[in-house]
Scaffold this motif. Sequence first.
Motif, PDB file in Angstrom:
ATOM      1  N   LYS A  62       0.363  -0.876   0.029  1.00  0.00           N
ATOM      2  CA  LYS A  62       0.014   0.088  -0.317  1.00  0.00           C
ATOM      3  C   LYS A  62       0.866   1.284   0.391  1.00  0.00           C
ATOM      4  CE  LYS A  62      -4.562  -1.959   1.862  1.00  0.00           C
ATOM      5  NZ  LYS A  62      -5.003  -2.029   3.629  1.00  0.00           N
ATOM      6  N   GLU A  63       0.613   2.328  -0.210  1.00  0.00           N
ATOM      7  CA  GLU A  63       0.989   3.712  -0.644  1.00  0.00           C
ATOM      8  C   GLU A  63       1.181   4.282   0.814  1.00  0.00           C
ATOM      9  OE1 GLU A  63      -0.251   4.892  -4.860  1.00  0.00           O
ATOM     10  OE2 GLU A  63      -0.804   6.409  -2.890  1.00  0.00           O
ATOM     11  N   ARG A  64       2.492   5.285   1.351  1.00  0.00           N
ATOM     12  CA  ARG A  64       2.208   6.106   2.618  1.00  0.00           C
ATOM     13  C   ARG A  64       0.790   6.349   2.702  1.00  0.00           C
ATOM     14  NH1 ARG A  64       7.931   7.810   4.383  1.00  0.00           N
ATOM     15  NH2 ARG A  64       8.030   5.731   3.624  1.00  0.00           N
ATOM     16  N   GLU A  65       0.573   6.640   4.194  1.00  0.00           N
ATOM     17  CA  GLU A  65      -0.391   7.426   4.528  1.00  0.00           C
ATOM     18  C   GLU A  65      -0.789   7.870   5.921  1.00  0.00           C
ATOM     19  OE1 GLU A  65      -4.117   5.060   4.823  1.00  0.00           O
ATOM     20  OE2 GLU A  65      -3.155   4.496   6.692  1.00  0.00           O
ATOM     21  N   PHE A  66      -1.128   9.186   5.583  1.00  0.00           N
ATOM     22  CA  PHE A  66      -0.960  10.124   6.342  1.00  0.00           C
ATOM     23  C   PHE A  66      -2.239   9.736   7.720  1.00  0.00           C
ATOM     24  CE2 PHE A  66      -1.140  13.605   8.836  1.00  0.00           C
ATOM     25  CZ  PHE A  66      -2.729  14.348   9.256  1.00  0.00           C
ATOM     26  N   VAL A  67      -1.233   9.345   9.338  1.00  0.00           N
ATOM     27  CA  VAL A  67      -1.842   9.337  10.319  1.00  0.00           C
ATOM     28  C   VAL A  67      -2.032  10.745  11.427  1.00  0.00           C
ATOM     29  CG1 VAL A  67      -1.760   7.975  12.239  1.00  0.00           C
ATOM     30  CG2 VAL A  67      -0.360   6.996  10.087  1.00  0.00           C
ATOM     31  N   ALA A  68      -1.206  11.769  11.119  1.00  0.00           N
ATOM     32  CA  ALA A  68      -1.592  12.722  11.944  1.00  0.00           C
ATOM     33  C   ALA A  68      -0.503  13.934  12.135  1.00  0.00           C
ATOM     34  CB  ALA A  68      -1.238  11.939  13.933  1.00  0.00           C
ATOM     35  N   SER A  69      -0.703  14.860  12.449  1.00  0.00           N
ATOM     36  CA  SER A  69       0.592  15.577  12.024  1.00  0.00           C
ATOM     37  C   SER A  69       0.546  16.863  13.247  1.00  0.00           C
ATOM     38  CB  SER A  69       0.161  16.966  11.028  1.00  0.00           C
ATOM     39  OG  SER A  69      -1.011  17.252  10.437  1.00  0.00           O
ATOM     40  N   ILE A  70       1.213  17.370  14.033  1.00  0.00           N
ATOM     41  CA  ILE A  70       0.945  18.336  14.713  1.00  0.00           C
ATOM     42  C   ILE A  70       1.905  19.468  14.130  1.00  0.00           C
ATOM     43  CG2 ILE A  70       2.603  17.402  16.260  1.00  0.00           C
ATOM     44  CD1 ILE A  70       1.672  18.527  18.898  1.00  0.00           C
ATOM     45  N   TYR A  71       1.622  20.834  14.606  1.00  0.00           N
ATOM     46  CA  TYR A  71       2.513  22.164  14.409  1.00  0.00           C
ATOM     47  C   TYR A  71       2.498  22.147  16.226  1.00  0.00           C
ATOM     48  CZ  TYR A  71       3.705  27.209  13.084  1.00  0.00           C
ATOM     49  OH  TYR A  71       4.647  28.170  12.810  1.00  0.00           O
ATOM     50  N   TRP A  72       4.497  22.686  15.622  1.00  0.00           N
ATOM     51  CA  TRP A  72       6.063  22.794  16.850  1.00  0.00           C
ATOM     52  C   TRP A  72       4.877  23.291  17.646  1.00  0.00           C
ATOM     53  CZ3 TRP A  72       9.031  18.485  17.265  1.00  0.00           C
ATOM     54  CH2 TRP A  72       9.012  18.171  18.998  1.00  0.00           C
ATOM     55  N   ASN A  73       4.825  24.575  17.139  1.00  0.00           N
ATOM     56  CA  ASN A  73       4.856  26.461  18.136  1.00  0.00           C
ATOM     57  C   ASN A  73       3.260  26.017  18.604  1.00  0.00           C
ATOM     58  OD1 ASN A  73       7.005  27.001  17.642  1.00  0.00           O
ATOM     59  ND2 ASN A  73       6.292  28.306  16.685  1.00  0.00           N
ATOM     60  N   SER A  74       1.806  25.789  18.521  1.00  0.00           N
ATOM     61  CA  SER A  74       0.901  25.680  18.192  1.00  0.00           C
ATOM     62  C   SER A  74       0.269  24.735  19.126  1.00  0.00           C
ATOM     63  CB  SER A  74      -0.080  26.811  17.468  1.00  0.00           C
ATOM     64  OG  SER A  74      -0.412  25.886  16.344  1.00  0.00           O
ATOM     65  N   GLU A  75       0.581  23.278  18.662  1.00  0.00           N
ATOM     66  CA  GLU A  75       0.068  22.214  18.966  1.00  0.00           C
ATOM     67  C   GLU A  75      -0.960  21.840  18.209  1.00  0.00           C
ATOM     68  OE1 GLU A  75       0.612  22.810  23.191  1.00  0.00           O
ATOM     69  OE2 GLU A  75       0.938  20.248  23.564  1.00  0.00           O
ATOM     70  N   ASN A  76      -1.540  22.728  17.348  1.00  0.00           N
ATOM     71  CA  ASN A  76      -2.241  22.728  16.069  1.00  0.00           C
ATOM     72  C   ASN A  76      -2.447  21.635  15.853  1.00  0.00           C
ATOM     73  OD1 ASN A  76      -5.359  22.957  14.665  1.00  0.00           O
ATOM     74  ND2 ASN A  76      -3.293  23.222  12.740  1.00  0.00           N
ATOM     75  N   THR A  77      -3.137  19.869  16.018  1.00  0.00           N
ATOM     76  CA  THR A  77      -3.656  18.966  14.904  1.00  0.00           C
ATOM     77  C   THR A  77      -4.686  18.650  13.838  1.00  0.00           C
ATOM     78  OG1 THR A  77      -5.558  18.149  17.475  1.00  0.00           O
ATOM     79  CG2 THR A  77      -2.486  17.784  17.876  1.00  0.00           C
ATOM     80  N   ASN A  78      -4.222  17.455  13.178  1.00  0.00           N
ATOM     81  CA  ASN A  78      -4.871  16.789  12.323  1.00  0.00           C
ATOM     82  C   ASN A  78      -4.617  15.561  12.553  1.00  0.00           C
ATOM     83  OD1 ASN A  78      -6.301  19.082  10.865  1.00  0.00           O
ATOM     84  ND2 ASN A  78      -3.812  19.483  10.729  1.00  0.00           N
ATOM     85  N   TYR A  79      -5.888  14.960  12.336  1.00  0.00           N
ATOM     86  CA  TYR A  79      -5.535  13.643  11.995  1.00  0.00           C
ATOM     87  C   TYR A  79      -6.757  13.359  11.100  1.00  0.00           C
ATOM     88  CZ  TYR A  79      -4.564  13.532  17.028  1.00  0.00           C
ATOM     89  OH  TYR A  79      -3.716  14.511  17.693  1.00  0.00           O
ATOM     90  N   ALA A  80      -5.999  11.900  10.327  1.00  0.00           N
ATOM     91  CA  ALA A  80      -6.689  10.836   9.999  1.00  0.00           C
ATOM     92  C   ALA A  80      -8.481  10.623  10.234  1.00  0.00           C
ATOM     93  CB  ALA A  80      -6.288   9.535   8.856  1.00  0.00           C
ATOM     94  N   ASP A  81      -9.351  10.273   9.191  1.00  0.00           N
ATOM     95  CA  ASP A  81     -10.622  10.205  10.235  1.00  0.00           C
ATOM     96  C   ASP A  81     -10.768   8.461  11.101  1.00  0.00           C
ATOM     97  OD1 ASP A  81     -12.261  11.190   7.213  1.00  0.00           O
ATOM     98  OD2 ASP A  81     -11.888  12.008   8.813  1.00  0.00           O
TER      99      ASP A  81
END
Length: 125
Positions: free
Chosen positions: A43-62
């Motif tokens: 399978k292809e590499r897929e996004f799991v989660a991310s965070i912006y270091w300064n603000s701790e803003n986060t994103n997640y895969a569904d």
Amino acid sequence: QVQLVESGGGLVQAGGSLRLSCAASGRTFSNYYMGWFRQAPGKEREFVASIYWNSENTNYADSVKGRFTVSRDSAENTLYLQMTDLKPEDTAVYYCAGRGRSPYLPRVPAGYDYWGQGTQVTVSS
């Protein structure tokens, strides 16, 4: 030179938990986006989660929202991925990644400049 080193992978039963770590070195990571991706065999590499270091803003895969939590410790320069309620479909090699320049595209592999070597997570049913 930026170095990212993952650890914490292993074998766990379905419903279990693991915490992955990514030790970052080579510079300060303010203004960096840090992400976790995974790649299962064939399978292809897929996004799991991310965070912006300064603000701790986060994103997640569904697929992991509500089960996984991304965080960072600025004092230790370490990125974490706390994984709970693991499922067999979470089995993959997990990679941490970073980028400190625009454009910021946190959900795609091409949006990152630096990668770790990966750590295997295997979830048995």
